[in-house]
Design a protein around this motif. Structure first.
Motif, short mmCIF file in Angstrom:
data_model
loop_
_atom_site.label_atom_id
_atom_site.label_comp_id
_atom_site.label_asym_id
_atom_site.label_seq_id
_atom_site.Cartn_x
_atom_site.Cartn_y
_atom_site.Cartn_z
N GLN A 101 36.63 38.28 27.87
CA GLN A 101 36.27 39.37 28.78
C GLN A 101 37.06 39.36 30.09
N ASP A 102 37.76 38.29 30.40
CA ASP A 102 38.43 38.16 31.69
C ASP A 102 39.94 37.96 31.50
N ARG A 103 40.67 39.05 31.60
CA ARG A 103 42.13 39.02 31.40
C ARG A 103 42.82 38.08 32.41
N GLU A 104 42.36 38.10 33.66
CA GLU A 104 42.96 37.23 34.67
C GLU A 104 42.82 35.76 34.29
N LYS A 105 41.67 35.41 33.78
CA LYS A 105 41.43 34.03 33.38
C LYS A 105 42.34 33.66 32.20
N ARG A 106 42.48 34.57 31.25
CA ARG A 106 43.37 34.33 30.11
C ARG A 106 44.81 34.13 30.57
N ASP A 107 45.22 34.92 31.56
CA ASP A 107 46.59 34.83 32.06
C ASP A 107 46.88 33.48 32.71
N LEU A 108 45.85 32.81 33.20
CA LEU A 108 46.04 31.49 33.84
C LEU A 108 46.42 30.40 32.83
N ILE A 109 46.05 30.59 31.57
CA ILE A 109 46.31 29.55 30.59
C ILE A 109 47.56 29.77 29.75
N GLY A 110 48.07 30.95 29.75
CA GLY A 110 49.27 31.23 28.96
C GLY A 110 48.95 31.83 27.62
N ALA A 111 49.85 32.65 27.14
CA ALA A 111 49.65 33.39 25.89
C ALA A 111 49.55 32.46 24.68
N LYS A 112 50.41 31.45 24.63
CA LYS A 112 50.42 30.54 23.48
C LYS A 112 49.09 29.79 23.37
N GLU A 113 48.62 29.26 24.49
CA GLU A 113 47.36 28.52 24.50
C GLU A 113 46.19 29.41 24.10
N TRP A 114 46.19 30.65 24.63
CA TRP A 114 45.12 31.59 24.30
C TRP A 114 45.15 31.94 22.82
N GLY A 121 39.06 29.48 17.34
CA GLY A 121 37.68 29.57 17.81
C GLY A 121 37.24 28.35 18.59
N PHE A 122 38.19 27.69 19.25
CA PHE A 122 37.89 26.48 20.02
C PHE A 122 38.43 26.64 21.43
N TYR A 123 37.51 26.64 22.41
CA TYR A 123 37.87 26.96 23.79
C TYR A 123 37.64 25.80 24.76
N LEU A 124 36.97 24.75 24.32
CA LEU A 124 36.62 23.65 25.22
C LEU A 124 37.84 22.92 25.76
N GLY A 125 38.97 23.02 25.09
CA GLY A 125 40.19 22.37 25.55
C GLY A 125 40.98 23.17 26.57
N LEU A 126 40.51 24.37 26.88
CA LEU A 126 41.23 25.21 27.85
C LEU A 126 41.02 24.76 29.28
N GLU A 127 39.86 24.20 29.56
CA GLU A 127 39.51 23.78 30.92
C GLU A 127 38.31 22.84 30.85
N ASN A 128 37.92 22.28 31.99
CA ASN A 128 36.79 21.35 32.02
C ASN A 128 35.57 21.86 32.79
N SER A 129 35.62 23.07 33.31
CA SER A 129 34.49 23.56 34.12
C SER A 129 33.19 23.62 33.33
#
Length: 133
Positions: A101-114, A121-129
């Motif tokens: 839902q948050d394009r800005e947040k997706r842009d912070l991680i990079g297209a390949k990672e997203w 279907g695994f998102y826990l490795g994107l950040e630690n918050s």
């Protein structure tokens, strides 16, 4: 913190939950301790879960893990591998929705990672918050 520094009871709970997570998402676990997003290392995620004191945080019985309940549901701690695995599954789902839902947040991680995270279907490795919210 190394795994040997984690109390045995906590390590048993965390390891059981991470093992279940790894079974669900085997491609997202790397043997390298310092792997890059969106991948995680089994020992690293065990350490992060322990260091964030998730097992000491209250959860509510109505799936509001970590949130204060406004209802009369009994608040309890995560005290089993199953409860922690359920909590991790919920956090993964919530984090995925947040990124979708948050394009800005997706842009912070990079297209390949997203792309990798969303395809697997695994998102826990994107950040630690998610460990602290």
């Amino acid at each position: 913190i190394r795994l040997v520094d984690i109390p045995e009871a906590d390590l048993e709970i965390i390891s059981a939950a991470v093992s279940e997570l790894k079974n669900r998402h085997p491609d997202m676990f790397s043997p390298k301790f310092s792997c890059s997003a969106p991948y995680v290392n089994e020992d690293m995620i065990i350490n992060l879960i322990f260091e964030s004191h998730i097992l000491k945080k209250p959860m509510t019985s109505n799936k509001g893990f970590g949130k204060k309940s406004s209802s009369k549901h009994k608040s309890e701690k995560i005290d089993s591998g199953k409860k922690l695995a359920d909590w991790l599954k919920e956090k993964n789902t919530a984090l995925g929705k947040e990124y979708k839902q948050d394009r800005e947040k997706r842009d912070l991680i990079g297209a390949k990672e997203w792309t990798i995270a969303s395809e697997k279907g695994f998102y826990l490795g994107l950040e630690n918050s998610w460990l602290y919210n």
